[in-house]
Scaffold this motif. Structure first.
Motif, PDB file in Angstrom:
ATOM      1  N   THR A 353      77.319 -27.957   7.024  1.00  0.00           N
ATOM      2  CA  THR A 353      77.006 -26.614   7.525  1.00  0.00           C
ATOM      3  C   THR A 353      77.101 -26.655   9.039  1.00  0.00           C
ATOM      4  O   THR A 353      76.642 -27.617   9.659  1.00  0.00           O
ATOM      5  CB  THR A 353      75.578 -26.200   7.113  1.00  0.00           C
ATOM      6  OG1 THR A 353      75.511 -26.166   5.691  1.00  0.00           O
ATOM      7  CG2 THR A 353      75.214 -24.836   7.661  1.00  0.00           C
ATOM      8  N   MET A 355      76.065 -24.632  12.535  1.00  0.00           N
ATOM      9  CA  MET A 355      75.303 -23.540  13.160  1.00  0.00           C
ATOM     10  C   MET A 355      75.844 -23.371  14.572  1.00  0.00           C
ATOM     11  O   MET A 355      75.842 -24.318  15.367  1.00  0.00           O
ATOM     12  CB  MET A 355      73.807 -23.859  13.238  1.00  0.00           C
ATOM     13  CG  MET A 355      73.062 -23.734  11.923  1.00  0.00           C
ATOM     14  SD  MET A 355      71.260 -24.027  12.114  1.00  0.00           S
ATOM     15  CE  MET A 355      70.697 -22.376  12.529  1.00  0.00           C
ATOM     16  N   HIS A 356      76.301 -22.161  14.860  1.00  0.00           N
ATOM     17  CA  HIS A 356      76.888 -21.867  16.164  1.00  0.00           C
ATOM     18  C   HIS A 356      76.383 -20.495  16.597  1.00  0.00           C
ATOM     19  O   HIS A 356      76.507 -19.534  15.838  1.00  0.00           O
ATOM     20  CB  HIS A 356      78.421 -21.858  16.037  1.00  0.00           C
ATOM     21  CG  HIS A 356      79.118 -21.356  17.262  1.00  0.00           C
ATOM     22  ND1 HIS A 356      79.639 -20.087  17.341  1.00  0.00           N
ATOM     23  CD2 HIS A 356      79.368 -21.945  18.454  1.00  0.00           C
ATOM     24  CE1 HIS A 356      80.200 -19.924  18.531  1.00  0.00           C
ATOM     25  NE2 HIS A 356      80.054 -21.026  19.226  1.00  0.00           N
ATOM     26  N   ASP A 360      75.991 -19.053  10.808  1.00  0.00           N
ATOM     27  CA  ASP A 360      76.022 -20.213   9.928  1.00  0.00           C
ATOM     28  C   ASP A 360      77.331 -20.154   9.169  1.00  0.00           C
ATOM     29  O   ASP A 360      77.712 -19.082   8.720  1.00  0.00           O
ATOM     30  CB  ASP A 360      74.990 -20.054   8.811  1.00  0.00           C
ATOM     31  CG  ASP A 360      73.645 -20.560   9.189  1.00  0.00           C
ATOM     32  OD1 ASP A 360      73.378 -20.668  10.388  1.00  0.00           O
ATOM     33  OD2 ASP A 360      72.870 -20.833   8.249  1.00  0.00           O
ATOM     34  N   VAL A 417      75.681 -27.271  16.105  1.00  0.00           N
ATOM     35  CA  VAL A 417      75.179 -28.465  15.428  1.00  0.00           C
ATOM     36  C   VAL A 417      75.757 -28.507  14.019  1.00  0.00           C
ATOM     37  O   VAL A 417      76.128 -27.473  13.456  1.00  0.00           O
ATOM     38  CB  VAL A 417      73.628 -28.540  15.352  1.00  0.00           C
ATOM     39  CG1 VAL A 417      73.011 -28.536  16.744  1.00  0.00           C
ATOM     40  CG2 VAL A 417      73.046 -27.428  14.491  1.00  0.00           C
ATOM     41  N   ILE A 419      74.978 -29.793  10.041  1.00  0.00           N
ATOM     42  CA  ILE A 419      73.835 -30.062   9.173  1.00  0.00           C
ATOM     43  C   ILE A 419      74.330 -30.644   7.855  1.00  0.00           C
ATOM     44  O   ILE A 419      75.292 -30.135   7.264  1.00  0.00           O
ATOM     45  CB  ILE A 419      73.052 -28.750   8.933  1.00  0.00           C
ATOM     46  CG1 ILE A 419      72.431 -28.288  10.260  1.00  0.00           C
ATOM     47  CG2 ILE A 419      71.961 -28.939   7.874  1.00  0.00           C
ATOM     48  CD1 ILE A 419      72.007 -26.850  10.267  1.00  0.00           C
ATOM     49  N   GLY A 422      73.068 -31.959   1.928  1.00  0.00           N
ATOM     50  CA  GLY A 422      72.136 -32.541   0.966  1.00  0.00           C
ATOM     51  C   GLY A 422      70.722 -32.625   1.510  1.00  0.00           C
ATOM     52  O   GLY A 422      69.768 -32.204   0.877  1.00  0.00           O
ATOM     53  N   ASN A 424      69.657 -31.412   4.612  1.00  0.00           N
ATOM     54  CA  ASN A 424      69.344 -30.359   5.598  1.00  0.00           C
ATOM     55  C   ASN A 424      69.055 -30.902   6.991  1.00  0.00           C
ATOM     56  O   ASN A 424      68.575 -30.176   7.857  1.00  0.00           O
ATOM     57  CB  ASN A 424      68.140 -29.502   5.165  1.00  0.00           C
ATOM     58  CG  ASN A 424      68.487 -28.614   4.005  1.00  0.00           C
ATOM     59  OD1 ASN A 424      69.601 -28.108   3.912  1.00  0.00           O
ATOM     60  ND2 ASN A 424      67.544 -28.431   3.103  1.00  0.00           N
ATOM     61  N   ASN A 425      69.295 -32.176   7.205  1.00  0.00           N
ATOM     62  CA  ASN A 425      69.053 -32.724   8.538  1.00  0.00           C
ATOM     63  C   ASN A 425      70.173 -32.353   9.511  1.00  0.00           C
ATOM     64  O   ASN A 425      71.320 -32.204   9.113  1.00  0.00           O
ATOM     65  CB  ASN A 425      68.951 -34.258   8.473  1.00  0.00           C
ATOM     66  CG  ASN A 425      67.591 -34.700   7.988  1.00  0.00           C
ATOM     67  OD1 ASN A 425      66.590 -34.011   8.212  1.00  0.00           O
ATOM     68  ND2 ASN A 425      67.563 -35.822   7.304  1.00  0.00           N
ATOM     69  N   THR A 426      69.798 -32.233  10.770  1.00  0.00           N
ATOM     70  CA  THR A 426      70.783 -32.020  11.822  1.00  0.00           C
ATOM     71  C   THR A 426      71.448 -33.366  12.085  1.00  0.00           C
ATOM     72  O   THR A 426      70.781 -34.315  12.485  1.00  0.00           O
ATOM     73  CB  THR A 426      70.087 -31.516  13.102  1.00  0.00           C
ATOM     74  OG1 THR A 426      69.357 -30.325  12.773  1.00  0.00           O
ATOM     75  CG2 THR A 426      71.091 -31.219  14.205  1.00  0.00           C
TER      76      THR A 426
ATOM     77  N   ARG B 163      63.890 -33.664  13.340  1.00  0.00           N
ATOM     78  CA  ARG B 163      65.260 -33.202  13.575  1.00  0.00           C
ATOM     79  C   ARG B 163      65.497 -33.009  15.070  1.00  0.00           C
ATOM     80  O   ARG B 163      64.680 -32.407  15.744  1.00  0.00           O
ATOM     81  CB  ARG B 163      65.485 -31.863  12.869  1.00  0.00           C
ATOM     82  CG  ARG B 163      65.456 -31.993  11.379  1.00  0.00           C
ATOM     83  CD  ARG B 163      65.675 -30.654  10.714  1.00  0.00           C
ATOM     84  NE  ARG B 163      65.550 -30.815   9.265  1.00  0.00           N
ATOM     85  CZ  ARG B 163      65.587 -29.816   8.408  1.00  0.00           C
ATOM     86  NH1 ARG B 163      65.732 -28.576   8.832  1.00  0.00           N
ATOM     87  NH2 ARG B 163      65.470 -30.052   7.119  1.00  0.00           N
ATOM     88  N   ASN B 171      67.322 -25.334  13.556  1.00  0.00           N
ATOM     89  CA  ASN B 171      67.687 -25.566  12.163  1.00  0.00           C
ATOM     90  C   ASN B 171      66.460 -25.387  11.274  1.00  0.00           C
ATOM     91  O   ASN B 171      65.597 -26.244  11.214  1.00  0.00           O
ATOM     92  CB  ASN B 171      68.256 -26.989  12.047  1.00  0.00           C
ATOM     93  CG  ASN B 171      68.508 -27.409  10.610  1.00  0.00           C
ATOM     94  OD1 ASN B 171      68.309 -26.634   9.671  1.00  0.00           O
ATOM     95  ND2 ASN B 171      68.938 -28.644  10.441  1.00  0.00           N
TER      96      ASN B 171
END
Lengths: 433, 300
Positions: A353, A355-356, A360, A417, A419, A422, A424-426, B163, B171
């Motif tokens: 994913t 994010m900008h 998303d 970033v 992501i 699975g 959801n971590n950055t 994070r 996020n």
């Protein structure tokens, strides 16, 4: 009479507050034991930002552990694990103020494995402080920090050559390091570099000018921090307003109200301006720029405002308001430098994913062009395995168009970033090229 | 033309941005309201962020049953004025039905019991984001906190595995059953809060202003004299001019000797004081890492 005096005092106070102080964010970087914590401790101490009870608490802890003197690093190392190991694990934010400015320090750990924290701290900084131990000169960490500062486009770089007291305040030692650093940094994209010989421990050239360095005619570190011009650190040219949220009050008096809430990412917007909205490409005019405190004639970064448009058009979160004759790059291919933050390496053809701004989307890693060796700046096209703390150049393909600028042009519309879908971590920070 | 914001307006813009991200990224956010100045500031900023619409969040107050009377009065007035919905989580109820056990003895406090009630209310209300007025300058564990702070399905914080938070990208993605704690005023200091509340002319609870009160001293901290706190024989009650620097549970919130009875004097006092505001909080003094320990379990 008394009432008058009170209200005068109040007006005076309010006036002082309103016209007071800009906010300056800086990041500190250095390798282990080069005196970073001592320097921060000194800035806090000399600006009277360490409180007595805080000082007493760390003094007691230092004594209990049998340490010599008061360990100022305990001020910044807040977590149990950090105190136990005597290392900094995570970015800590510190605050101090002088009558001229308010400062936010992103104190980032110096260990190699924590590059991700340095990148995090650097992402919002106006100024980077790089510490060098005068006895050791430039080490691998110094190059890494300088490179990250340039990659993250921190506008101002201050190289503090520390522990000058341990090299007898030698001008030659200072000049040699300055020379070596300048040679290295000429290969980097840094605009404004400053050198200051200091001793954080003794206080030389930190807040007070030192008598030990008569050959140095520059400013003290504090003077620099209080006066460096940060007024043009934002982009005031290219109008960019990413829509964060649509405000629709369900009240009778605001029946047809549609307010586009967001923070100005670039340029100066004025009431009545002809604008284009993305992704649709329709044009309209700004009817009003609203805030809780009333209407504004114009708005600029980093203000949070609400825009009202003359026409009722389809625009929601993820959309952007721009000027017709100055639009960002609209596309699904993103060419970028990324810094990887996860134990699990970047997967070629992997899906993430992205994010900008306020968008998303999903994306696939189309190409890994090279991995960068931070020390030699060599572009490795053979080994393209991007693991934890690696930096590389990639091309991503997104499921929908993004409205992008290069990171050089705009730190907000040029950053993103990634992501992991699975966990959801950055897992990565990206800078668009 | 000068396009530079002063520090308070820049902090305001940042907090409004964060509050709007919460509204956009979460389904059911809640604002944790304690009645203290930081949560009052948050409510004020939320009004600004969504004007002219109402605040799109419910307020949640975890009531220990040991609050200062003034706090509850202020809370109810505020809620009525802004037309918000308020949920009260009661620690007393949790004690009565046996969910938690009350501490006993001289330094008994219900502070720690709030965590269970808070987590319970979040679960009951299916809230996926809880906003709090914590600031990074308050306490060393809070200095490490993110704006968007992830909590697992047990409500726990894992400080070593946070994070990374870059630029202004937050996020808020999570698995079902997990939630976020969100701290929109992370970057404000105590002085910033006071200066801002002063220029914005925000109404505040009377407890913050110097007033006469019966108090007694314990471990160097002045505590309010109330039937809720068990006093030792040698603890003598005196009447003094005092004010609160933080407002929490009456059993662990110290008061300060002060004659600052208006905002100007408070700002003067705050900008010259040499003690941290939580210096009067006996809940922080239980051990060196008591804030981190409580936060890991889900404390606000």
């Amino acid at each position: 009479m008394k009432g008058q005096a009170v209200s005068d005092a109040k007006n005076q106070l309010m006036g002082d507050i309103e016209q007071s102080t800009e906010l300056l964010r800086f990041t500190t970087a250095g390798s282990v034991d080069d005196g970073k914590s001592t320097l921060i401790g000194r800035l806090l101490y000399d600006s009277k930002s360490i409180f007595e009870d805080q000082y007493e608490a760390i003094k007691a802890t230092s004594e209990r552990r049998g340490e010599e003197g008061v360990n100022l690093a305990l001020l910044t190392d807040g977590l149990k694990a950090e105190r136990e190991q005597g290392i900094t694990i995570d970015v800590a934010y510190r605050y101090f103020a002088t009558p001229k400015r308010k400062f936010i320090i992103a104190d980032t750990p110096g260990h190699i494995e924590y590059t991700r924290n340095m990148v995090t701290g650097a992402s919002t900084a106006n100024v980077a402080l790089i510490l060098i131990d005068a006895r050791n000169g430039i080490v691998e960490q110094t190059r890494r920090h300088a490179f990250i500062s340039s990659l993250l486009q921190i506008p101002h770089l201050v190289v503090c050559i520390n522990k000058m007291d341990l090299v007898d305040y030698s001008e030659e030692a200072y000049n040699a390091i300055k020379e070596e650093f300048s040679q290295f940094s000429s290969k980097l994209d840094v605009k404004d570099v400053h050198f200051i010989p200091i001793s954080a421990l003794m206080g030389d050239n930190v807040v007070e000018r030192s008598e030990n360095t008569p050959w140095y005619d520059g400013t003290t570190l504090m003077y620099y921090l209080e006066n460096v011009h940060i007024g043009s650190d934002h982009n005031f040219i290219d109008c960019r307003f990413p829509v964060q949220h649509v405000i629709r009050p369900y009240k009778d008096e605001f029946h047809d109200y549609r307010g586009y809430a967001g923070r100005i990412a670039g340029g100066v917007f004025k009431k009545g301006d002809a604008v284009m909205i993305l992704p649709s490409g329709f044009t309209t005019k700004i009817a009003k720029i609203e805030t809780f405190d009333g209407e504004l004639e114009e708005a600029h970064p980093p203000m949070s405002v609400t825009m009202l448009l003359e026409d009722d058009l389809d625009l929601s979160r993820g959309g952007m308001i721009v000027r017709e004759n100055n639009v960002p790059d609209i596309g699904q291919d993103v060419d970028a430098m990324i810094c990887w933050f996860s134990d699990k390496p970047l997967q070629p053809r992997g899906k993430y994913t992205i994010m900008h701004t306020s968008q998303d989307a999903r994306c696939i890693v189309k190409e890994i062009r090279y991995k960068l060796d931070i020390n030699s700046l060599h572009r490795n096209t053979e080994d393209t395995n991007i693991g934890m703390n690696d930096i590389g150049r990639v091309v991503l393909r997104t499921t929908k168009p993004l409205f992008m600028d290069t990171y050089r042009r705009n730190r907000i519309t040029g950053s993103f970033v990634l992501i992991d879908e699975g966990t959801n971590n950055t897992v990565a920070a990206g800078m668009i090229i | 033309m000068n396009y530079q914001l002063n520090h308070l307006r820049e902090l305001e813009a940042e907090s409004i941005y964060v509050l709007r991200e919460v509204a956009a990224q979460f389904e059911k956010p809640v604002l944790m309201f304690s009645g203290g100045k930081d949560s009052i500031l948050m409510v004020h900023l939320a009004m600004k962020a969504f004007h002219p619409a109402r605040i799109p969040f419910t307020l949640l107050h975890v009531d220990t049953g040991h609050n200062f009377e003034e706090t509850i009065k202020y809370r109810d007035n505020l809620v009525a004025r802004i037309g918000a919905k308020l949920i009260v989580g009661s620690v007393q109820d949790a004690i009565d039905n046996g969910t938690v056990r009350e501490e006993k003895g001289f330094n008994a406090s219900r502070n720690g019991l709030q965590t269970a009630v808070l987590l319970d209310e979040l679960e009951k209300g299916k809230f996926d984001a809880a906003m709090g007025g914590a600031r990074r300058d308050e306490e060393k564990a809070r200095a490490k906190e993110r704006f968007f702070s992830h909590r697992d399905e047990f409500g726990q914080w894992d400080p070593k595995n946070q994070r990374p938070e870059l630029w202004n990208i937050f996020n808020g993605k999570k698995q079902y059953g997990e939630h976020f704690r969100i701290f929109p005023i992370s970057n404000w200091t105590e002085l910033d809060v006071w200066q801002y509340l002063a220029i914005e002319e925000v109404e505040l609870p009377s407890l913050y202003f110097a007033h006469k009160r019966k108090v007694f001293k314990r471990d160097g901290t002045l505590l309010a004299d109330t039937p809720i706190i068990q006093k030792r024989a040698n603890e003598e009650v005196v009447e003094m001019m005092v004010r609160c620097r933080t407002i929490g549970d009456i059993t662990c919130t110290g008061v300060w000797e002060s004659d600052a009875d208006n905002l100007e004097k408070i700002i003067q006092e705050v900008s010259t004081t040499r003690m941290t505001e939580r210096g009067g909080r006996t809940d922080d003094k239980r051990s060196e890492t008591s804030m981190e320990d409580r936060k890991k379990k889900g404390y606000f």
